[in-house]
Scaffold this motif. Sequence first.
Motif, PDB file in Angstrom:
ATOM      1  N   ARG A  10      59.224  98.089  83.102  1.00 49.41           N
ATOM      2  CA  ARG A  10      59.513  99.447  83.572  1.00 49.41           C
ATOM      3  C   ARG A  10      58.245 100.306  83.564  1.00 49.41           C
ATOM      4  O   ARG A  10      58.004 101.066  84.505  1.00 49.41           O
ATOM      5  N   ASP A  15      61.011 101.803  87.844  1.00 48.10           N
ATOM      6  CA  ASP A  15      62.410 101.403  87.869  1.00 48.10           C
ATOM      7  C   ASP A  15      63.109 102.225  88.941  1.00 48.10           C
ATOM      8  O   ASP A  15      63.015 103.450  88.957  1.00 48.10           O
ATOM      9  N   TYR A  17      66.140 102.802  89.207  1.00 52.00           N
ATOM     10  CA  TYR A  17      67.341 103.458  88.703  1.00 52.00           C
ATOM     11  C   TYR A  17      67.097 104.413  87.540  1.00 52.00           C
ATOM     12  O   TYR A  17      67.957 105.214  87.222  1.00 52.00           O
ATOM     13  N   GLN A  18      65.968 104.306  86.903  1.00 56.03           N
ATOM     14  CA  GLN A  18      65.648 105.180  85.776  1.00 56.03           C
ATOM     15  C   GLN A  18      64.204 105.642  85.910  1.00 56.03           C
ATOM     16  O   GLN A  18      63.374 104.942  86.494  1.00 56.03           O
ATOM     17  N   GLU A  50      68.709  94.315  84.548  1.00 59.12           N
ATOM     18  CA  GLU A  50      68.473  95.749  84.339  1.00 59.12           C
ATOM     19  C   GLU A  50      67.654  96.357  85.478  1.00 59.12           C
ATOM     20  O   GLU A  50      67.976  97.433  85.974  1.00 59.12           O
TER      21      GLU A  50
END
Length: 115
Positions: A10, A15, A17-18, A50
């Motif tokens: 990450r 990322d 999504y985050q 993830e």
Amino acid sequence: MHNTLIEHARCLYGDEYQPTPECSLEHREHYFVEELTFADAESILTMLRELCPNVCDGYLPVWIRNLAFRLVLLQRPDEPVLMRAAAESLYLHGPDWDDIAADLGRRADVLDAAV
């Protein structure tokens, strides 16, 4: 050092999504690849789930995804579900890898038929 493979990925790649966490560590791709190379299969799969929950998403480079699946399959060579997931990823980023993806599918079918 990052606590997990997910955190390291990450920080290095971002990322979808985050948000990318604030991190003061030096990020060099070869450090991540070393960590990935010696990670256990479950840590690698958790990272893939993830950061790339769908086959066609996520910011992990294609070659990192391919390497991750290869490393998982070396650790878990007899799991048809993983073979098919790897094949699906390869097909998405082919056609250079279509022969390998097809072979993974055939091997998965053989394993399923043996059960």
